[in-house]
Design a protein around this motif. Sequence first.
Motif, short mmCIF file in Angstrom:
data_model
loop_
_atom_site.label_atom_id
_atom_site.label_comp_id
_atom_site.label_asym_id
_atom_site.label_seq_id
_atom_site.Cartn_x
_atom_site.Cartn_y
_atom_site.Cartn_z
N ARG A 57 33.40 49.80 8.72
CA ARG A 57 33.88 49.35 10.03
C ARG A 57 34.26 50.59 10.86
N SER A 116 33.45 44.73 4.15
CA SER A 116 33.34 45.25 5.52
C SER A 116 34.57 44.77 6.29
N ASP A 126 40.32 43.35 11.06
CA ASP A 126 38.93 43.17 11.47
C ASP A 126 38.09 42.97 10.22
N GLY A 127 37.15 42.01 10.26
CA GLY A 127 36.26 41.79 9.14
C GLY A 127 36.93 41.08 7.99
#
Length: 385
Positions: free
Chosen positions: A372, A353, A346-347
């Motif tokens: 996150r 992030s 993710d990210g």
Amino acid sequence: MKAVTVVGASLAGLGAARALREQGFDGTLTVVGEEPHPPYDRPPLSKDFLLGKAGPADLALHDDHGDSGLDIRWRLGTRATGLDPRRRAVLLADGSEVAGDGVVIATGATPRRLPGPGPQAGVHVLRTLDDAEALRDDLAAGTPRVAVVGGSFIGAEIASSCSALGLEVTVIEAAPLPLAPVLGEEMAAHCTALHADAGVRLLCGTGVARLLGADRVTGVELADGRRIPADVVVVGIGVRPATGWLAGSGVDVDDGVVCDSGCRTSVPGVVAAGDVARLPAPGGGSARAEHWSNASDQPAVAVRNLLAGATVQDYRRTPYFWSDQYGVRIQFAGAARPGDTVRVVDGAPADRSFAAVYERDGAVTAAIALNRPRPFTRLRRTIAA
């Protein structure tokens, strides 16, 4: 049991006192603490406290109103100097003692200091409230240059706070890359890049030869001969478990109080919890966990086994910690090992992030996230399951 003594007025010590009452212990409960302060929260010391956003009252863990039912006999400002295992008596520096049927060791750890002679003024460690107040006063006295020795999480948090105060900060780390033993090289590199993002100088791969100055520090001389000017030096090179007072007690000590899987020590009627406790590790061997979550969760298990007189419950928690640096919250859960593969889920690391998982033999063994929190919470649950 009619009387239990908790040694350490810490997060783990207060947790043990609360757990004793919650689990039905209604006898005499004494808490011994070396510091004069009631239990307080340590993580904010390197962050909001240094920045002036929090005071001692904001850190208090013990609430006279909410905890009134604990009926604790406090012995604060009194250092434990020994333990008589036969009588389960804790010997104190003022010559008195507290005897009982059970003892909870929650003395935590003390910071390591640089070896050798050198100036004293302007040189700090950060572990206690008094340490933090002394450092905050020094930083407020027109101190433009700060050297932080040690690129650990506590060192990085101190550097972050000093940078936010507008000070010139240099972080000195003996290892080639800070945090690599915990996070692995790839993720450690992303975390240490936060220093450069904030304009903080990071010097790796060299140790400290000596501190410069007579009465007050003026700088740091590195092992490679370089000299770093500094008006304040903060030493963050780790801690050692506070176990010296247990010499001759029969309690097995080896870089911490050696415990079984339920926090019971080698002496009947004595358990340990928090930073000082060394428990069997899931992958073999044993380990101490110097994390807030461990000091918060472990006492309930230690107390249950103390009251039972046997190990009726093992301590099993997924290791978890967090660190706030330069406006970024770093969260980590699980245990990473050399050879693990890391996959971003993710990210994006470039944005500071992201969330990533560590994998071994097709299984997720650890997770890390920078800013996150929601994806990390899901990953942490997966690891725990």
